[in-house]
Motif scaffolding. Structure first.
Motif, PDB file in Angstrom:
ATOM      1  N   ARG A 136      11.115   7.846  -4.221  1.00 16.86           N
ATOM      2  CA  ARG A 136      11.923   8.772  -3.790  1.00 16.86           C
ATOM      3  C   ARG A 136      12.931   9.420  -5.004  1.00 16.86           C
ATOM      4  O   ARG A 136      13.505   8.308  -5.596  1.00 16.86           O
ATOM      5  CB  ARG A 136      12.625   8.696  -2.360  1.00 16.86           C
ATOM      6  N   ILE A 166       1.154  11.816   1.303  1.00 18.15           N
ATOM      7  CA  ILE A 166       0.676  12.751   2.370  1.00 18.15           C
ATOM      8  C   ILE A 166       0.963  14.112   1.753  1.00 18.15           C
ATOM      9  O   ILE A 166       2.345  14.470   1.609  1.00 18.15           O
ATOM     10  CB  ILE A 166       1.364  12.660   3.699  1.00 18.15           C
ATOM     11  N   THR A 182      12.395  -3.548  -1.893  1.00 18.10           N
ATOM     12  CA  THR A 182      13.158  -2.116  -1.823  1.00 18.10           C
ATOM     13  C   THR A 182      14.083  -2.027  -2.610  1.00 18.10           C
ATOM     14  O   THR A 182      15.126  -2.799  -2.400  1.00 18.10           O
ATOM     15  CB  THR A 182      13.227  -1.249  -0.495  1.00 18.10           C
ATOM     16  N   GLU A 198       0.841  -1.097  -0.073  1.00 21.68           N
ATOM     17  CA  GLU A 198      -0.175  -0.029  -0.158  1.00 21.68           C
ATOM     18  C   GLU A 198       0.741   1.123   0.066  1.00 21.68           C
ATOM     19  O   GLU A 198       1.863   1.297   0.768  1.00 21.68           O
ATOM     20  CB  GLU A 198      -0.680   0.118   1.409  1.00 21.68           C
ATOM     21  N   LYS A 199       0.527   2.253  -0.918  1.00 20.11           N
ATOM     22  CA  LYS A 199       1.087   3.557  -0.864  1.00 20.11           C
ATOM     23  C   LYS A 199       0.197   4.530  -0.439  1.00 20.11           C
ATOM     24  O   LYS A 199      -0.982   4.812  -1.090  1.00 20.11           O
ATOM     25  CB  LYS A 199       1.816   3.818  -2.348  1.00 20.11           C
ATOM     26  N   GLN A 200       0.559   5.511   0.518  1.00 18.53           N
ATOM     27  CA  GLN A 200      -0.282   6.607   0.748  1.00 18.53           C
ATOM     28  C   GLN A 200       0.426   7.697   0.748  1.00 18.53           C
ATOM     29  O   GLN A 200       1.557   7.939   1.220  1.00 18.53           O
ATOM     30  CB  GLN A 200      -0.844   6.398   2.321  1.00 18.53           C
ATOM     31  N   THR A 207       8.573  11.320  -3.545  1.00 20.02           N
ATOM     32  CA  THR A 207       9.148  12.422  -2.716  1.00 20.02           C
ATOM     33  C   THR A 207      10.466  12.821  -3.608  1.00 20.02           C
ATOM     34  O   THR A 207      10.940  12.077  -3.957  1.00 20.02           O
ATOM     35  CB  THR A 207       9.466  11.844  -1.289  1.00 20.02           C
ATOM     36  N   ALA A 240       5.082  13.394   1.258  1.00 15.22           N
ATOM     37  CA  ALA A 240       5.573  12.274   1.793  1.00 15.22           C
ATOM     38  C   ALA A 240       5.034  11.030   1.215  1.00 15.22           C
ATOM     39  O   ALA A 240       3.639  11.223   0.550  1.00 15.22           O
ATOM     40  CB  ALA A 240       5.121  12.383   3.429  1.00 15.22           C
ATOM     41  N   VAL A 241       5.328   9.694   1.204  1.00 16.40           N
ATOM     42  CA  VAL A 241       4.575   8.852   0.668  1.00 16.40           C
ATOM     43  C   VAL A 241       4.875   7.788   1.863  1.00 16.40           C
ATOM     44  O   VAL A 241       6.108   7.227   2.320  1.00 16.40           O
ATOM     45  CB  VAL A 241       5.462   8.095  -0.578  1.00 16.40           C
ATOM     46  N   GLU A 242       3.832   7.117   2.320  1.00 17.86           N
ATOM     47  CA  GLU A 242       4.079   5.942   3.381  1.00 17.86           C
ATOM     48  C   GLU A 242       3.996   4.667   2.578  1.00 17.86           C
ATOM     49  O   GLU A 242       2.825   4.512   1.649  1.00 17.86           O
ATOM     50  CB  GLU A 242       3.025   6.206   4.291  1.00 17.86           C
ATOM     51  N   VAL A 243       4.714   3.683   2.705  1.00 23.72           N
ATOM     52  CA  VAL A 243       4.752   2.417   2.214  1.00 23.72           C
ATOM     53  C   VAL A 243       4.491   1.426   3.168  1.00 23.72           C
ATOM     54  O   VAL A 243       5.108   1.251   3.984  1.00 23.72           O
ATOM     55  CB  VAL A 243       6.059   2.225   1.463  1.00 23.72           C
ATOM     56  N   LYS A 244       3.597   0.523   3.098  1.00 20.04           N
ATOM     57  CA  LYS A 244       3.133  -0.491   3.950  1.00 20.04           C
ATOM     58  C   LYS A 244       3.104  -1.654   3.417  1.00 20.04           C
ATOM     59  O   LYS A 244       2.775  -1.691   2.059  1.00 20.04           O
ATOM     60  CB  LYS A 244       1.848  -0.290   4.494  1.00 20.04           C
TER      61      LYS A 244
END
Length: 137
Positions: free
Chosen positions: A84, A14, A37, A10-12, A114, A28-32
């Motif tokens: 990024r 911000i 990587t 999941e990518k969110q 980002t 920002a990008v949150e990666v779950k």
């Protein structure tokens, strides 16, 4: 906690503001649940033979993107996995004049990354721009 290989990444994004939208990046990008990587060394306008380009900024940006994309694809990732992108340049004013090249490439690949742009005193030999990337999938 064990990682379930069947969990979907999941990518969110911000973005507390809207102004960055015109500049093709996010705050920002949150990666779950990323399965892997990829950390890519700075890619520049260097030929297959390892010769540094002495071309103009626009040409070096295009060549740097081509080299970055080659590393990404050879790794089995896709450009859309980019989260990024750090851009190092010897002349940020000149980079901005040609930033449309980078923006078109990011848009074409539906990337929301980002990003940090840094002007540095010099890069290797005659290089004017270097692209450092992180990808997740």
């Amino acid at each position: 906690m064990s990682h379930n290989k069947f969990t979907t990444m999941e990518k969110q994004v911000i973005n507390p503001w809207k102004w960055q939208d015109a500049r093709n990046y996010v705050q920002a990008v949150e990666v779950k649940h990323a399965a892997s990587t990829l950390y890519v060394s700075g890619q520049c306008a260097i030929s297959e033979e390892g010769i540094s380009s002495n071309a103009d900024m626009r040409t070096q940006i295009i060549h740097s993107i081509e080299n970055l994309e080659k590393v990404i694809l050879q790794s089995g990732y896709e450009v859309k996995d980019l989260i990024r992108l750090n851009i190092y340049t010897t002349d940020s004013t000149e980079l901005v004049e040609h930033f449309d090249i980078i923006q078109r490439w990011l848009s074409k690949n539906q990337v929301q990354q980002t990003s940090t742009v840094l002007e540095v005193k010099s890069l290797f030999e005659t290089l004017k721009v270097e692209l450092e990337a992180t990808l997740a999938r």
